[in-house]
Design a protein around this motif. Structure first.
Motif, short mmCIF file in Angstrom:
data_model
loop_
_atom_site.label_atom_id
_atom_site.label_comp_id
_atom_site.label_asym_id
_atom_site.label_seq_id
_atom_site.Cartn_x
_atom_site.Cartn_y
_atom_site.Cartn_z
N ALA A 1 0.81 -1.22 0.00
CA ALA A 1 0.00 0.00 0.00
C ALA A 1 0.84 1.27 0.00
O ALA A 1 0.50 2.24 -0.67
CB ALA A 1 -0.96 0.01 1.19
N ASN A 2 1.92 1.29 0.76
CA ASN A 2 2.79 2.46 0.83
C ASN A 2 1.98 3.76 1.02
O ASN A 2 2.12 4.70 0.24
CB ASN A 2 3.70 2.55 -0.40
CG ASN A 2 4.83 3.55 -0.18
OD1 ASN A 2 5.26 3.78 0.94
ND2 ASN A 2 5.29 4.14 -1.26
N HIS A 3 1.15 3.80 2.03
CA HIS A 3 0.35 5.00 2.32
C HIS A 3 1.27 6.21 2.48
O HIS A 3 2.22 6.17 3.27
CB HIS A 3 -0.47 4.80 3.59
CG HIS A 3 -1.59 3.84 3.42
ND1 HIS A 3 -1.49 2.52 3.82
CD2 HIS A 3 -2.82 4.00 2.87
CE1 HIS A 3 -2.62 1.91 3.53
NE2 HIS A 3 -3.44 2.77 2.95
N THR A 4 0.96 7.25 1.73
CA THR A 4 1.78 8.45 1.71
C THR A 4 0.88 9.67 1.81
O THR A 4 -0.13 9.77 1.10
CB THR A 4 2.59 8.51 0.39
OG1 THR A 4 3.40 7.33 0.31
CG2 THR A 4 3.45 9.74 0.31
N VAL A 5 1.25 10.61 2.68
CA VAL A 5 0.52 11.87 2.78
C VAL A 5 1.19 12.86 1.82
O VAL A 5 2.42 12.97 1.77
CB VAL A 5 0.56 12.43 4.22
CG1 VAL A 5 -0.04 13.83 4.27
CG2 VAL A 5 -0.19 11.51 5.17
N ILE A 6 0.36 13.55 1.06
CA ILE A 6 0.86 14.59 0.17
C ILE A 6 0.34 15.92 0.71
O ILE A 6 -0.87 16.11 0.88
CB ILE A 6 0.38 14.40 -1.28
CG1 ILE A 6 0.80 13.02 -1.79
CG2 ILE A 6 0.91 15.51 -2.18
CD1 ILE A 6 0.17 12.64 -3.12
N TYR A 7 1.27 16.83 1.01
CA TYR A 7 0.90 18.15 1.54
C TYR A 7 1.82 19.18 0.92
O TYR A 7 3.04 19.02 0.96
CB TYR A 7 1.01 18.15 3.07
CG TYR A 7 0.72 19.49 3.70
CD1 TYR A 7 -0.55 20.04 3.66
CD2 TYR A 7 1.72 20.21 4.32
CE1 TYR A 7 -0.82 21.27 4.22
CE2 TYR A 7 1.47 21.43 4.90
CZ TYR A 7 0.20 21.96 4.85
OH TYR A 7 -0.07 23.18 5.41
N GLN A 8 1.24 20.20 0.36
CA GLN A 8 1.99 21.27 -0.32
C GLN A 8 3.00 20.68 -1.31
O GLN A 8 4.16 21.05 -1.34
CB GLN A 8 2.67 22.18 0.69
CG GLN A 8 1.70 22.97 1.53
CD GLN A 8 2.36 23.93 2.49
OE1 GLN A 8 3.51 23.75 2.91
NE2 GLN A 8 1.64 24.97 2.84
N GLU A 9 2.52 19.72 -2.10
CA GLU A 9 3.28 19.09 -3.18
C GLU A 9 4.48 18.28 -2.71
O GLU A 9 5.34 17.91 -3.51
CB GLU A 9 3.69 20.13 -4.22
CG GLU A 9 2.49 20.82 -4.87
CD GLU A 9 2.88 21.84 -5.92
OE1 GLU A 9 4.04 21.81 -6.39
OE2 GLU A 9 2.03 22.67 -6.25
N LYS A 10 4.57 17.98 -1.43
CA LYS A 10 5.63 17.12 -0.90
C LYS A 10 5.00 15.83 -0.40
O LYS A 10 3.89 15.84 0.12
CB LYS A 10 6.38 17.80 0.24
CG LYS A 10 7.19 18.99 -0.22
CD LYS A 10 7.96 19.59 0.92
CE LYS A 10 8.72 20.83 0.44
NZ LYS A 10 9.37 21.52 1.55
N LYS B 1 4.97 5.08 6.56
CA LYS B 1 5.76 4.01 7.17
C LYS B 1 7.07 4.54 7.76
O LYS B 1 7.71 3.85 8.55
CB LYS B 1 6.04 2.89 6.17
CG LYS B 1 6.94 3.28 5.02
CD LYS B 1 7.10 2.14 4.04
CE LYS B 1 7.94 2.56 2.85
NZ LYS B 1 8.00 1.50 1.85
N GLU B 2 7.47 5.76 7.42
CA GLU B 2 8.67 6.35 8.00
C GLU B 2 8.40 6.92 9.40
O GLU B 2 9.34 7.14 10.16
CB GLU B 2 9.23 7.44 7.09
CG GLU B 2 9.79 6.89 5.79
CD GLU B 2 10.33 7.96 4.86
OE1 GLU B 2 10.38 9.15 5.27
OE2 GLU B 2 10.69 7.62 3.73
N SER B 3 7.14 7.17 9.72
CA SER B 3 6.77 7.75 11.02
C SER B 3 5.94 6.81 11.88
O SER B 3 5.92 6.95 13.09
CB SER B 3 5.97 9.04 10.81
OG SER B 3 6.65 9.95 10.00
#
Length: 174
Positions: free
Chosen positions: A131-140, A145-147
């Motif tokens: 799944a690699n859930h990733t938050v995208i905020y202000q284009e970053k 999984k890193e936090s």
């Protein structure tokens, strides 16, 4: 001024500072998207935001293995899903819009917009395999999984955090 008077004055100033310090540390003043452990108060991580903006969550769909992006707006302490973007009409993906929503195909992706689905919170289990859930905020992009340990159930909320709470969690967008 005698030594006794100086001590009393110093003690009074110290006691007067305690409420001010408590307010600074305990008053919830920073707007965030928080990630709490399950439905408890334990803060795992947070995304510091400015002026109630929007953010997205990107993940790899478990069946068709392409990216899905859900975009949310933050308003009135609620999370409002505004858009869903995906590549395949596979199992679990909608094939059309509902009500006032819009449906379009753009650059090989299907996009449902104008969703306006209001949630007080979102429960999510951080993916362990693909799944690699990733938050995208202000284009970053910030892979969760890193936090947060993969497999963890988190409750995502729009809330204000105190300085004390911020010190206890992991800031995702450093």
């Amino acid at each position: 001024m005698s030594l006794s008077q100086k001590r009393k004055r110093l003690m009074f100033m110290f006691l007067a500072l305690i409420p001010a310090i408590a307010i600074i540390f305990l008053y919830p003043m920073r707007e965030t998207v928080s990630f709490r452990f399950e439905n408890t108060e334990e803060l795992l991580a947070y995304l510091q935001i400015q002026d109630a903006e929007s953010f997205s969550i990107k993940y790899t769909h478990s069946i068709h293995l392409s990216d899905v992006i859900e975009t949310y707006e933050l308003k009135d302490h609620s999370i409002i899903q505004q858009q869903l973007s995906y590549e395949d009409f596979a199992v679990g993906m909608p094939s059309n819009a509902e009500g006032d929503e819009t449906f379009e195909e753009r650059d090989g992706r299907y996009i449902i917009g104008n969703m306006n689905r209001v949630f007080p919170f979102i429960d999510l289990r951080i993916g362990q395999v693909r799944a690699n859930h990733t938050v995208i905020y202000q284009e970053k992009e910030y892979p969760l999984k890193e936090s947060i340990q993969p497999g963890t159930w988190v409750r995502i909320q729009f809330e204000r955090l105190s300085l004390w709470e911020q010190l206890r969690g992991v800031k995702i967008n450093d």
